[in-house]
Design a protein around this motif. Sequence first.
Motif, PDB file in Angstrom:
ATOM      1  N   TYR A 135      -6.909   2.866  -9.096  1.00 32.48           N
ATOM      2  CA  TYR A 135      -6.200   2.799  -7.772  1.00 32.48           C
ATOM      3  C   TYR A 135      -7.028   2.119  -6.600  1.00 32.48           C
ATOM      4  O   TYR A 135      -6.766   1.624  -5.717  1.00 32.48           O
ATOM      5  CB  TYR A 135      -6.076   4.306  -7.351  1.00 32.48           C
ATOM      6  N   MET A 136      -8.454   2.447  -6.896  1.00 28.61           N
ATOM      7  CA  MET A 136      -9.377   1.838  -5.755  1.00 28.61           C
ATOM      8  C   MET A 136      -9.320   0.317  -5.946  1.00 28.61           C
ATOM      9  O   MET A 136      -9.459  -0.319  -5.002  1.00 28.61           O
ATOM     10  CB  MET A 136     -10.953   2.224  -6.381  1.00 28.61           C
ATOM     11  N   ALA A 137      -9.210  -0.170  -7.184  1.00 26.60           N
ATOM     12  CA  ALA A 137      -9.172  -1.686  -7.322  1.00 26.60           C
ATOM     13  C   ALA A 137      -7.866  -2.268  -6.880  1.00 26.60           C
ATOM     14  O   ALA A 137      -7.767  -3.357  -6.275  1.00 26.60           O
ATOM     15  CB  ALA A 137      -9.264  -1.928  -8.788  1.00 26.60           C
ATOM     16  N   GLY A 138      -6.871  -1.418  -6.962  1.00 28.50           N
ATOM     17  CA  GLY A 138      -5.506  -1.672  -6.313  1.00 28.50           C
ATOM     18  C   GLY A 138      -5.634  -1.558  -4.810  1.00 28.50           C
ATOM     19  O   GLY A 138      -4.858  -2.708  -4.196  1.00 28.50           O
ATOM     20  N   ALA A 139      -6.396  -0.754  -4.386  1.00 29.11           N
ATOM     21  CA  ALA A 139      -6.480  -0.708  -2.770  1.00 29.11           C
ATOM     22  C   ALA A 139      -7.244  -1.898  -2.355  1.00 29.11           C
ATOM     23  O   ALA A 139      -6.802  -2.542  -1.165  1.00 29.11           O
ATOM     24  CB  ALA A 139      -7.254   0.682  -2.464  1.00 29.11           C
ATOM     25  N   VAL A 140      -8.364  -2.385  -2.915  1.00 29.08           N
ATOM     26  CA  VAL A 140      -9.158  -3.481  -2.570  1.00 29.08           C
ATOM     27  C   VAL A 140      -8.183  -4.844  -2.705  1.00 29.08           C
ATOM     28  O   VAL A 140      -8.194  -5.605  -1.956  1.00 29.08           O
ATOM     29  CB  VAL A 140     -10.316  -3.611  -3.310  1.00 29.08           C
ATOM     30  N   PRO A 165       0.840  -1.304  -0.028  1.00 27.30           N
ATOM     31  CA  PRO A 165       0.163  -0.054   0.103  1.00 27.30           C
ATOM     32  C   PRO A 165       0.799   1.235  -0.092  1.00 27.30           C
ATOM     33  O   PRO A 165       0.458   2.204  -0.501  1.00 27.30           O
ATOM     34  CB  PRO A 165      -0.889  -0.099   1.171  1.00 27.30           C
ATOM     35  N   VAL A 166       2.204   1.148   0.485  1.00 24.45           N
ATOM     36  CA  VAL A 166       3.010   2.571   0.606  1.00 24.45           C
ATOM     37  C   VAL A 166       3.495   2.714  -0.847  1.00 24.45           C
ATOM     38  O   VAL A 166       3.301   4.016  -1.219  1.00 24.45           O
ATOM     39  CB  VAL A 166       4.362   2.129   1.426  1.00 24.45           C
ATOM     40  N   GLY A 167       3.739   1.612  -1.849  1.00 26.11           N
ATOM     41  CA  GLY A 167       4.220   1.876  -2.870  1.00 26.11           C
ATOM     42  C   GLY A 167       2.976   2.408  -3.783  1.00 26.11           C
ATOM     43  O   GLY A 167       2.830   3.506  -4.677  1.00 26.11           O
ATOM     44  N   LEU A 168       1.774   1.762  -3.546  1.00 31.27           N
ATOM     45  CA  LEU A 168       0.545   2.239  -4.358  1.00 31.27           C
ATOM     46  C   LEU A 168       0.233   3.883  -3.862  1.00 31.27           C
ATOM     47  O   LEU A 168      -0.165   4.515  -4.686  1.00 31.27           O
ATOM     48  CB  LEU A 168      -0.944   1.590  -3.958  1.00 31.27           C
ATOM     49  N   LEU A 169       0.346   4.141  -2.745  1.00 32.95           N
ATOM     50  CA  LEU A 169       0.111   5.384  -2.394  1.00 32.95           C
ATOM     51  C   LEU A 169       1.324   6.328  -2.931  1.00 32.95           C
ATOM     52  O   LEU A 169       0.891   7.552  -3.315  1.00 32.95           O
ATOM     53  CB  LEU A 169       0.380   5.576  -0.705  1.00 32.95           C
ATOM     54  N   TYR A 170       2.373   5.986  -3.288  1.00 32.83           N
ATOM     55  CA  TYR A 170       3.436   6.787  -3.911  1.00 32.83           C
ATOM     56  C   TYR A 170       3.124   7.056  -5.094  1.00 32.83           C
ATOM     57  O   TYR A 170       3.228   8.431  -5.521  1.00 32.83           O
ATOM     58  CB  TYR A 170       4.822   6.073  -3.568  1.00 32.83           C
TER      59      TYR A 170
END
Length: 582
Positions: A60-65, A36-41
């Motif tokens: 990004y929503m799908a990535g978070a899920v 999730p840190v990389g996704l947030l970056y």
Amino acid sequence: MIKVLQRRFALSRQGAVDLIKGCIACVAQDISLMIPVGLLYFFVIDLMNGAVDGKRAALYMAGAVGCLLLIFIVTWFQYNATYLATYVESGVRRISLAEQLRKIPLSFFGKKDLADLTSSIMGDCATLETAFSHYVPALAGSIISTTLIAVCLFAYDWRMALAAVWVLPVAFMITLFSARIQEYFNRKASAANIALEDGVQECIESLQDLKANNAEADYLKGLDKKIDNVEKRHIITELGTALFVVSSTLILKFGIATVALTGSVLLIREEIDIPLFFMFLLVASRLYAPLEGALQNLAAVISTRTNINRMNEILDHPVQNGSSKLTNQGYDIVFDHVGFAYNTGETVLKDVSFTARQGEVTALVGPSGGGKTTVSRLAARFWDISKGKITVGGMDISKIDPETLLSLYSIVFQDVTLFNNTIMENIRIGRKDATDEEVIAAAKLANCEEFAAKLPEGYNSMIGENGCELSGGERQRISIARAFLKNAPIILLDEATASLDVENETLIQTALSRLIKDKTVLVIAHRMRTVSGADKVVVLSEGVAAEQGTPEELMSAGKIYPHMVKLQMNPSDGTACGGEPA
């Protein structure tokens, strides 16, 4: 690697394999928590560049899920690979310890008390159960995942990476430096715990004597001191551990500061951009959180050394083994120049030779401390001799598996051990596959019918812990009933009537006369009237068979035996039946 883990942590082979799986699962969990840190970056970079549209936002929503789902799956595997596997291994470890204790010579138990062994099987196993479910996999997972993440950071910018990770080896070195100190504190705490457990057990077992002698208050004062010592030792141990762990944790806090300081300098010089600076701050904030727990885990793992060493002492102790096939021809017991010494260095037997023949009663007599009980225990291979040879029907007992050998023996001890169960089940210990009818038949031969009939549920009546609901004579008769049920060809009797009243002694002597018929009988005798009916008497004195022969022969030609008989017939000179001052 598996063998190293088995040795280092007192594990079974499967336990070592499960530990490796648990470590891998913890690594996967720690890395999944960094995704999730990389996704947030990447989201922040796109947001700053104005590239976040509806389609990208949905991505990004799908990535978070997906991250949440991945973390759930990895955590599920981590739980099964650590907690559930550890609980299974804990059961295996306790069983393996019990199995090892079953095979260890009784000489080992002379160096250990009950509280110490109970602490190893229950307390040490519980400590390691916690260590392998909470500490060891998490520690390994933190170290490996942090190393992988650190390598990735160096790929982005070595200066920022160095600012983030320099605190890690320093923090770990501080904790590792405390290993010997923690081990010392834990040994002291463990010794204090065992001393307290000993004191509590002794207090409960001797409460009657303490009350009878008005010694309760004095004893409890000593027990209070042991309790205070345990409290003191645990406080010192916790403070000693906390001193190093807190110092290491404080060092980690400097990591965020150096990342911020180094990043600010590089940002001013325009050697890095804001997103990279932001990423390192995010990673640093996430990087140190599991490591704080890892340092505590490292301290906990170090503290388990004492527990592991105590368990390995049991697991590594030489066991008694041998052939499971009996090759004896008959049941004569022959002691051939036997010598024996306890581990303390105390020599009990120097050179003992005699033969206990099948179909005869051989009595062992002699002064207190002469080795009578030791001889009977050596005959059943409870201990292994130091020199010489013991044979049963020509078969060297040192080459026979102890459990196989004991199938030839029925033993009636002076101190009877009973279990908190029914009369029926206590007798059935003599032969576990015996029917109720066979148990009752053995009980009748041992004169148990008289007292069993008076109890509310007869043979199915519970008799309390160690037979506390029964008298001494009744307990002894249950022990004899076990021997009847086993019906072994060799009988060892440790003066079963020495502490009984005349009525009970008569009943038990009657039962014993039925039991020993046509068998090889070795009896430890303290009362000379027991010896008078023996076929052969062996007088043990100062570690040797000083005299042997029939009672009549020894009365006419012996020296020690006639003296002992005279003392018991006329004890008015102030000496005890063993020939020593009372």
